[in-house]
Design a protein around this motif. Sequence first.
Motif, PDB file in Angstrom:
ATOM      1  N   THR A  88      47.941 -32.619  -8.918  1.00 24.48           N
ATOM      2  CA  THR A  88      46.562 -32.866  -9.357  1.00 24.48           C
ATOM      3  C   THR A  88      46.447 -32.709 -10.877  1.00 24.48           C
ATOM      4  N   GLU A  89      45.291 -33.081 -11.389  1.00 22.16           N
ATOM      5  CA  GLU A  89      45.018 -32.915 -12.828  1.00 22.16           C
ATOM      6  C   GLU A  89      45.171 -31.445 -13.235  1.00 22.16           C
ATOM      7  N   THR A  90      44.825 -30.547 -12.321  1.00 23.45           N
ATOM      8  CA  THR A  90      44.891 -29.105 -12.615  1.00 23.45           C
ATOM      9  C   THR A  90      46.315 -28.577 -12.519  1.00 23.45           C
ATOM     10  N   SER A  91      47.013 -28.942 -11.427  1.00 20.20           N
ATOM     11  CA  SER A  91      48.369 -28.402 -11.227  1.00 20.20           C
ATOM     12  C   SER A  91      49.365 -29.034 -12.190  1.00 20.20           C
ATOM     13  N   CYS A  92      49.149 -30.298 -12.544  1.00 21.82           N
ATOM     14  CA  CYS A  92      50.108 -31.029 -13.381  1.00 21.82           C
ATOM     15  C   CYS A  92      49.388 -31.769 -14.512  1.00 21.82           C
ATOM     16  N   PRO A  93      48.864 -31.018 -15.502  1.00 18.97           N
ATOM     17  CA  PRO A  93      48.091 -31.666 -16.574  1.00 18.97           C
ATOM     18  C   PRO A  93      48.926 -32.582 -17.470  1.00 18.97           C
ATOM     19  N   VAL A  94      50.262 -32.413 -17.459  1.00 22.41           N
ATOM     20  CA  VAL A  94      51.136 -33.360 -18.173  1.00 22.41           C
ATOM     21  C   VAL A  94      52.194 -33.869 -17.199  1.00 22.41           C
ATOM     22  N   MET A  95      52.700 -35.064 -17.475  1.00 21.32           N
ATOM     23  CA  MET A  95      53.767 -35.617 -16.642  1.00 21.32           C
ATOM     24  C   MET A  95      55.087 -35.058 -17.140  1.00 21.32           C
ATOM     25  N   SER A  96      55.682 -34.179 -16.343  1.00 19.63           N
ATOM     26  CA  SER A  96      56.903 -33.522 -16.810  1.00 19.63           C
ATOM     27  C   SER A  96      57.946 -33.448 -15.704  1.00 19.63           C
ATOM     28  N   ALA A  97      59.172 -33.124 -16.149  1.00 17.75           N
ATOM     29  CA  ALA A  97      60.266 -32.836 -15.227  1.00 17.75           C
ATOM     30  C   ALA A  97      60.901 -31.555 -15.747  1.00 17.75           C
ATOM     31  N   GLY A  98      60.213 -30.443 -15.510  1.00 12.93           N
ATOM     32  CA  GLY A  98      60.651 -29.165 -16.072  1.00 12.93           C
ATOM     33  C   GLY A  98      60.109 -29.021 -17.491  1.00 12.93           C
ATOM     34  N   PRO A  99      60.322 -27.849 -18.107  1.00 11.23           N
ATOM     35  CA  PRO A  99      59.720 -27.574 -19.424  1.00 11.23           C
ATOM     36  C   PRO A  99      60.270 -28.423 -20.567  1.00 11.23           C
ATOM     37  N   ARG A 100      61.488 -28.980 -20.400  1.00  4.85           N
ATOM     38  CA  ARG A 100      62.115 -29.694 -21.521  1.00  4.85           C
ATOM     39  C   ARG A 100      61.837 -31.200 -21.535  1.00  4.85           C
ATOM     40  N   TYR A 101      61.269 -31.715 -20.456  1.00  3.35           N
ATOM     41  CA  TYR A 101      61.086 -33.173 -20.384  1.00  3.35           C
ATOM     42  C   TYR A 101      59.643 -33.526 -20.059  1.00  3.35           C
ATOM     43  N   GLU A 102      59.026 -34.254 -20.988  1.00  3.28           N
ATOM     44  CA  GLU A 102      57.639 -34.693 -20.807  1.00  3.28           C
ATOM     45  C   GLU A 102      57.596 -36.201 -21.031  1.00  3.28           C
ATOM     46  N   TYR A 103      56.847 -36.889 -20.186  1.00  8.64           N
ATOM     47  CA  TYR A 103      56.772 -38.348 -20.286  1.00  8.64           C
ATOM     48  C   TYR A 103      55.369 -38.788 -20.688  1.00  8.64           C
ATOM     49  N   HIS A 104      55.301 -39.747 -21.612  1.00 11.45           N
ATOM     50  CA  HIS A 104      54.026 -40.345 -22.025  1.00 11.45           C
ATOM     51  C   HIS A 104      54.034 -41.804 -21.583  1.00 11.45           C
ATOM     52  N   TRP A 105      52.893 -42.317 -21.144  1.00  9.70           N
ATOM     53  CA  TRP A 105      52.861 -43.649 -20.554  1.00  9.70           C
ATOM     54  C   TRP A 105      52.572 -44.762 -21.560  1.00  9.70           C
ATOM     55  N   ALA A 106      53.341 -45.846 -21.434  1.00 12.13           N
ATOM     56  CA  ALA A 106      53.034 -47.106 -22.134  1.00 12.13           C
ATOM     57  C   ALA A 106      53.645 -48.225 -21.298  1.00 12.13           C
ATOM     58  N   ASP A 107      52.938 -49.343 -21.181  1.00 10.02           N
ATOM     59  CA  ASP A 107      53.513 -50.466 -20.426  1.00 10.02           C
ATOM     60  C   ASP A 107      53.806 -51.676 -21.308  1.00 10.02           C
ATOM     61  N   GLY A 108      53.488 -51.541 -22.616  1.00 12.16           N
ATOM     62  CA  GLY A 108      53.802 -52.621 -23.548  1.00 12.16           C
ATOM     63  C   GLY A 108      52.783 -53.741 -23.579  1.00 12.16           C
ATOM     64  N   THR A 109      51.861 -53.756 -22.602  1.00 13.64           N
ATOM     65  CA  THR A 109      50.828 -54.815 -22.608  1.00 13.64           C
ATOM     66  C   THR A 109      49.436 -54.208 -22.704  1.00 13.64           C
ATOM     67  N   ASN A 110      49.021 -53.502 -21.639  1.00 12.76           N
ATOM     68  CA  ASN A 110      47.686 -52.877 -21.663  1.00 12.76           C
ATOM     69  C   ASN A 110      47.665 -51.625 -22.533  1.00 12.76           C
ATOM     70  N   ILE A 111      48.734 -50.839 -22.438  1.00 18.38           N
ATOM     71  CA  ILE A 111      48.833 -49.602 -23.229  1.00 18.38           C
ATOM     72  C   ILE A 111      50.105 -49.690 -24.056  1.00 18.38           C
ATOM     73  N   LYS A 112      49.933 -50.004 -25.334  1.00 23.16           N
ATOM     74  CA  LYS A 112      51.117 -50.227 -26.179  1.00 23.16           C
ATOM     75  C   LYS A 112      51.620 -48.944 -26.815  1.00 23.16           C
ATOM     76  N   LYS A 113      50.696 -48.060 -27.177  1.00 18.60           N
ATOM     77  CA  LYS A 113      51.095 -46.802 -27.801  1.00 18.60           C
ATOM     78  C   LYS A 113      51.144 -45.735 -26.709  1.00 18.60           C
ATOM     79  N   PRO A 114      52.296 -45.043 -26.538  1.00 16.42           N
ATOM     80  CA  PRO A 114      52.405 -44.079 -25.438  1.00 16.42           C
ATOM     81  C   PRO A 114      51.286 -43.039 -25.441  1.00 16.42           C
ATOM     82  N   ILE A 115      50.700 -42.814 -24.266  1.00 15.86           N
ATOM     83  CA  ILE A 115      49.612 -41.833 -24.149  1.00 15.86           C
ATOM     84  C   ILE A 115      50.062 -40.654 -23.295  1.00 15.86           C
ATOM     85  N   LYS A 116      49.578 -39.483 -23.672  1.00 12.94           N
ATOM     86  CA  LYS A 116      49.864 -38.273 -22.907  1.00 12.94           C
ATOM     87  C   LYS A 116      48.860 -38.236 -21.764  1.00 12.94           C
ATOM     88  N   CYS A 117      49.334 -38.081 -20.536  1.00 10.79           N
ATOM     89  CA  CYS A 117      48.378 -38.003 -19.424  1.00 10.79           C
ATOM     90  C   CYS A 117      48.932 -37.110 -18.322  1.00 10.79           C
TER      91      CYS A 117
END
Length: 224
Positions: A88-117
């Motif tokens: 959930t937004e509360t349990s997982c406020p960032v998209m991560s795979a452990g403390p060292r890896y965080e992913y920001h979203w971009a698809d190159g068309t609708n969202i060109k600049k990676p966003i933290k979500c």
Amino acid sequence: VKGLTGNVFSLVSGSRSSKTFKPKKNIPEGSHQYELLKHAEATLGSGNLRQAVMLPEGEDLNEWIAVNTVDFFNQINMLYGTITEFCTETSCPVMSAGPRYEYHWADGTNIKKPIKCSAPKYIDYLMTWVQDQLDDETLFPSKIGVPFPKNFMSVAKTILKRLFRVYAHIYHQHFDSVMRLQEEAHLNTSFKHFIFFVQEFNLIDRRELAPLQELIEKLGSKDR
């Protein structure tokens, strides 16, 4: 890691819980790709995953990668579908795979600049994006004789790289929930199949796999 080869067949044939995160992507019955999928299920049923991922003799590599990409989308869709209430937004406020890896979203068309979500938002973006690619007949042709585009391999690699992130998030942030639901054998089998597949055809850079490197090594060593 428990239950690595248990229940492969029921996972692939979808006889389990049908709760998915996004609608399942069906390969049309009667098509050559459907026959390939049936072949994949039959070899998976034998339990030899290294053999199951190999390109069947005389088959087109692009088509084999396409069929398996659809199958992995459906498997991850189902696996993530079982744990959405814990992600959930509360349990997982960032998209991560452990403390060292965080992913920001971009698809190159609708969202060109990676966003933290948040993770649920990221995975929603990701799975919707994959679904759109799989539904695009110019990228994933389902009709016999329609050629794959020249950039197919790079599209497939990007899809698989992003699908890996969902496995990585589930393992790092939600494995306790997976255990409580007694889903770990399904998750482990699905992930092992995925890793053997991407290794067989060199589809994901090693550095992208870093968040689950220890697990990947463990899975590989059990199979030598």
